[in-house]
Design a protein around this motif. Structure first.
Motif, mmCIF file in Angstrom:
data_model
loop_
_atom_site.group_PDB
_atom_site.id
_atom_site.type_symbol
_atom_site.label_atom_id
_atom_site.label_comp_id
_atom_site.label_asym_id
_atom_site.label_seq_id
_atom_site.Cartn_x
_atom_site.Cartn_y
_atom_site.Cartn_z
ATOM 1 N N TYR A 55 0.839 -1.192 0.000
ATOM 2 C CA TYR A 55 0.000 0.000 0.000
ATOM 3 C C TYR A 55 0.876 1.245 0.000
ATOM 4 C CZ TYR A 55 -3.666 -3.191 1.652
ATOM 5 O OH TYR A 55 -4.553 -4.225 1.767
ATOM 6 N N PRO A 56 0.320 2.373 -0.475
ATOM 7 C CA PRO A 56 1.051 3.627 -0.273
ATOM 8 C C PRO A 56 1.339 3.845 1.212
ATOM 9 C CG PRO A 56 -0.755 3.953 -1.806
ATOM 10 C CD PRO A 56 -0.928 2.569 -1.244
ATOM 11 N N TYR A 103 5.939 3.027 -0.774
ATOM 12 C CA TYR A 103 5.045 1.897 -0.532
ATOM 13 C C TYR A 103 5.490 1.117 0.695
ATOM 14 C CZ TYR A 103 2.929 2.823 -5.040
ATOM 15 O OH TYR A 103 2.266 3.434 -6.074
ATOM 16 N N GLY A 104 4.499 0.691 1.471
ATOM 17 C CA GLY A 104 4.764 -0.102 2.658
ATOM 18 C C GLY A 104 4.127 -1.473 2.534
ATOM 19 N N LEU A 105 4.693 -2.454 3.226
ATOM 20 C CA LEU A 105 4.186 -3.813 3.232
ATOM 21 C C LEU A 105 3.353 -4.011 4.500
ATOM 22 C CD1 LEU A 105 7.497 -5.570 2.148
ATOM 23 C CD2 LEU A 105 5.604 -4.832 0.693
ATOM 24 N N PRO A 106 2.116 -4.465 4.387
ATOM 25 C CA PRO A 106 1.241 -4.558 5.552
ATOM 26 C C PRO A 106 1.627 -5.711 6.465
ATOM 27 C CG PRO A 106 0.174 -5.564 3.676
ATOM 28 C CD PRO A 106 1.460 -4.953 3.157
ATOM 29 N N HIS A 107 1.407 -5.558 7.769
ATOM 30 C CA HIS A 107 1.630 -6.675 8.685
ATOM 31 C C HIS A 107 0.313 -7.306 9.124
ATOM 32 C CE1 HIS A 107 1.130 -3.394 11.714
ATOM 33 N NE2 HIS A 107 0.574 -4.366 12.423
ATOM 34 N N ALA A 108 -0.816 -6.814 8.594
ATOM 35 C CA ALA A 108 -2.123 -7.413 8.858
ATOM 36 C C ALA A 108 -2.955 -7.332 7.586
ATOM 37 C CB ALA A 108 -2.825 -6.693 10.006
ATOM 38 N N THR A 109 -3.853 -8.305 7.409
ATOM 39 C CA THR A 109 -4.666 -8.396 6.200
ATOM 40 C C THR A 109 -5.830 -7.419 6.198
ATOM 41 O OG1 THR A 109 -4.088 -10.697 5.710
ATOM 42 C CG2 THR A 109 -6.231 -9.950 4.948
ATOM 43 N N CYS A 110 -6.402 -7.135 7.359
ATOM 44 C CA CYS A 110 -7.673 -6.406 7.428
ATOM 45 C C CYS A 110 -7.594 -4.981 6.894
ATOM 46 C CB CYS A 110 -8.213 -6.402 8.853
ATOM 47 S SG CYS A 110 -7.096 -5.668 10.077
ATOM 48 N N TYR A 111 -6.396 -4.412 6.774
ATOM 49 C CA TYR A 111 -6.282 -3.050 6.259
ATOM 50 C C TYR A 111 -6.985 -2.900 4.909
ATOM 51 C CZ TYR A 111 -2.547 -2.557 9.755
ATOM 52 O OH TYR A 111 -1.822 -2.529 10.921
ATOM 53 N N GLY A 112 -6.895 -3.934 4.072
ATOM 54 C CA GLY A 112 -7.516 -3.866 2.753
ATOM 55 C C GLY A 112 -9.020 -3.676 2.811
ATOM 56 N N ALA A 113 -9.662 -4.264 3.815
ATOM 57 C CA ALA A 113 -11.113 -4.131 3.946
ATOM 58 C C ALA A 113 -11.508 -2.700 4.280
ATOM 59 C CB ALA A 113 -11.629 -5.076 5.026
#
Length: 286
Positions: A55-56, A103-113
């Motif tokens: 994500y940005p 860009y950053g790499l997420p450490h949790a999936t729920c951010y996308g929701a």
């Protein structure tokens, strides 16, 4: 399902065992588990979305990722045009070879929701399920129990507070029943892993009423249920019908590789036996 909160200055770069390729039997087990966990959400009316693997930085910054979880954060940087002909030095690119990080790499999936629903006024309560690659900068890595990149399936509730709490109740019951059917005996324990700043009113509420429970096999958390109150609703401007109040959110999360590690250990390394046990357990709790 996070690591202890060491600071960035405490850590030396860790690379040994950080990434791995799953073999055919491990892959079959992961797909079976993911199908079961996703099926629980779909049976409740969830719709599936596909989120990007990065994500940005500005999006993740909204969630205080770099304030509260700097020890876990990883980013992606393009190579500076002046150094495109240069290769890595001793297996790594130096900062001078890279451009600024956007860009950053997420450490949790729920951010996308939450980002998918950003700026929306809800017509009704929402239930979403998604799986994504997560990335965590750990002090050490340990087989499938702790990886730099792994897959996390989540079910996410967005809407009224009661709606978000019902998800936690349903999934807590399912995880416990599934664990019992597998003979894992997972222990549900409160955890201190808030998505929001550790000071102020929200921190006080977290102390009075835990916002996160982990389901642990020994010392390893393989699932969790989390309530965020209206933190993500506020940050993403997701509002309830009427448009005045920020939506509440909650999620149930499953670290898929960690489930494989636990099941492989529990069945003495026999992945075929583990797969049969998973299928039998799923049928028992249908």
């Amino acid at each position: 399902m996070t690591s202890p909160t060491t600071t960035a200055s405490d850590k030396a770069p860790a690379t040994s065992g950080a990434v791995t390729t799953l073999g055919p039997e491990q892959t079959a087990l992961l797909k079976e588990l993911d199908g079961i966990f996703a099926g629980w959400a779909v049976s409740d009316g969830a719709r599936e979305v596909i989120a990007p693997p990065l994500y940005p930085v500005s999006d993740l910054e909204k969630f205080d990722v770099y304030k509260n979880f700097p020890h876990l954060a990883l980013t992606a940087s393009p190579i500076d045009p002046a150094h495109r002909g240069d290769g890595p030095v001793a297996g790594r690119f130096e900062p001078s070879q890279l451009q600024g990080t956007q860009y950053g790499l997420p450490h949790a999936t729920c951010y996308g929701a939450y980002l998918f629903h950003e700026g929306r006024q809800l017509d009704a309560d929402v239930l979403v399920t998604l799986v994504n690659r997560c990335f965590r900068n750990e002090t050490h890595y340990s087989g499938l129990r702790r990886l730099m990149t792994f897959q996390m399936r989540e079910a996410v509730a967005i809407g009224a507070f009661d709606h978000t709490q019902h998800l936690l109740e349903r999934f807590s019951g399912r995880i416990t029943a599934f664990s019992d059917a597998l003979g894992l005996g997972l222990e549900k324990v409160p955890a201190t892993d808030p998505f929001f700043e550790n000071t102020g009113a929200r921190a006080l509420l977290a102390k009075l009423s835990p916002v996160k429970y982990e389901f642990q096999y020994g010392d390893l958390a393989i699932a969790s249920v989390n309530t965020h109150r209206n933190f993500f609703g506020e940050r993403c401007r997701i509002t309830l019908p009427g448009g005045e109040d920020a939506a509440f959110t909650s999620c149930a999360a499953f670290g898929l590789e960690r489930w494989i590690a636990v099941l492989e250990e529990h069945h003495g390394g026999d992945l075929g036996k583990a797969l049969d046990a998973v299928r039998d357990a799923a049928r028992q709790i249908d």
